[in-house]
Scaffold this motif. Sequence first.
Motif, PDB file in Angstrom:
ATOM      1  N   GLN A   1       0.729  -1.143  -0.130  1.00  0.00           N
ATOM      2  CA  GLN A   1      -0.366   0.149   0.498  1.00  0.00           C
ATOM      3  C   GLN A   1       0.846   1.235   0.402  1.00  0.00           C
ATOM      4  N   THR A   2       2.166   1.574   0.776  1.00  0.00           N
ATOM      5  CA  THR A   2       2.881   2.569   0.569  1.00  0.00           C
ATOM      6  C   THR A   2       3.727   2.778  -0.647  1.00  0.00           C
ATOM      7  N   TYR A   3       4.195   1.550  -1.629  1.00  0.00           N
ATOM      8  CA  TYR A   3       4.124   1.758  -2.657  1.00  0.00           C
ATOM      9  C   TYR A   3       3.005   2.192  -3.792  1.00  0.00           C
ATOM     10  N   ARG A   4       2.363   1.415  -3.760  1.00  0.00           N
ATOM     11  CA  ARG A   4       1.016   2.250  -4.187  1.00  0.00           C
ATOM     12  C   ARG A   4       0.410   3.313  -4.194  1.00  0.00           C
ATOM     13  N   ASP A   5       0.991   3.968  -2.917  1.00  0.00           N
ATOM     14  CA  ASP A   5       0.345   5.369  -2.612  1.00  0.00           C
ATOM     15  C   ASP A   5       1.131   6.032  -3.754  1.00  0.00           C
ATOM     16  N   GLY A   6       2.352   5.614  -3.397  1.00  0.00           N
ATOM     17  CA  GLY A   6       4.015   7.014  -3.199  1.00  0.00           C
ATOM     18  C   GLY A   6       3.789   6.515  -5.368  1.00  0.00           C
ATOM     19  N   ARG A   7       3.277   5.198  -5.826  1.00  0.00           N
ATOM     20  CA  ARG A   7       3.407   5.286  -7.070  1.00  0.00           C
ATOM     21  C   ARG A   7       1.805   6.151  -7.765  1.00  0.00           C
TER      22      ARG A   7
ATOM     23  N   ASN B   1       8.676   6.619  -0.966  1.00  0.00           N
ATOM     24  CA  ASN B   1       8.578   8.484  -1.412  1.00  0.00           C
ATOM     25  C   ASN B   1       8.889   8.667  -2.782  1.00  0.00           C
ATOM     26  N   ALA B   2       7.971   8.976  -3.152  1.00  0.00           N
ATOM     27  CA  ALA B   2       7.332   9.652  -4.293  1.00  0.00           C
ATOM     28  C   ALA B   2       8.473  10.619  -5.022  1.00  0.00           C
ATOM     29  N   TYR B   3       8.973  10.606  -6.438  1.00  0.00           N
ATOM     30  CA  TYR B   3       9.494  11.463  -7.178  1.00  0.00           C
ATOM     31  C   TYR B   3       8.877  11.191  -8.811  1.00  0.00           C
ATOM     32  N   VAL B   4       9.466  12.449  -9.269  1.00  0.00           N
ATOM     33  CA  VAL B   4       9.869  12.419 -11.123  1.00  0.00           C
ATOM     34  C   VAL B   4      10.577  12.975 -11.504  1.00  0.00           C
ATOM     35  N   HIS B   5      10.934  11.687 -12.756  1.00  0.00           N
ATOM     36  CA  HIS B   5      12.563  12.287 -13.010  1.00  0.00           C
ATOM     37  C   HIS B   5      11.861  12.715 -14.226  1.00  0.00           C
ATOM     38  N   LEU B   6      12.774  13.760 -14.255  1.00  0.00           N
ATOM     39  CA  LEU B   6      12.384  14.633 -15.614  1.00  0.00           C
ATOM     40  C   LEU B   6      13.536  14.048 -16.467  1.00  0.00           C
ATOM     41  N   GLY B   7      14.218  14.119 -16.423  1.00  0.00           N
ATOM     42  CA  GLY B   7      15.472  13.635 -17.755  1.00  0.00           C
ATOM     43  C   GLY B   7      16.064  14.750 -18.208  1.00  0.00           C
ATOM     44  N   MET B   8      16.907  14.325 -19.519  1.00  0.00           N
ATOM     45  CA  MET B   8      18.101  15.689 -19.767  1.00  0.00           C
ATOM     46  C   MET B   8      16.679  16.511 -21.058  1.00  0.00           C
ATOM     47  N   VAL B   9      17.129  17.665 -20.957  1.00  0.00           N
ATOM     48  CA  VAL B   9      16.573  18.283 -21.437  1.00  0.00           C
ATOM     49  C   VAL B   9      17.166  19.358 -22.465  1.00  0.00           C
TER      50      VAL B   9
END
Length: 84
Positions: free
Chosen positions: A4-10, A46-54
């Motif tokens: 559930q912790t994973y699902r919430d973070g996802r 913990n939830a993060y967003v990977h932005l990559g290279m721009v």
Amino acid sequence: MDMQTYRDGRKQAEDAAEALREALAALGLPERVWSSVRPMVTHSGNAYVHLGMVRADAAVKMAEAMQAAAEAVEQVPAGGDRQA
């Protein structure tokens, strides 16, 4: 970490990544700029967003949009009503 912790973070990471993709598309940036934006969840949930290279030109456009938004927020008084 429990499932559930994973699902919430996802879910949090997916929502944030989608909001960012939509904002970048609204700036007129092509899909190749925002297609690398993806949700990530750490081993602790913990939830993060990977932005990559721009490209630099896209980064400048993103920075200008964030600066304009920050300046708009600064103009809102404590009561929340904008001054004309």
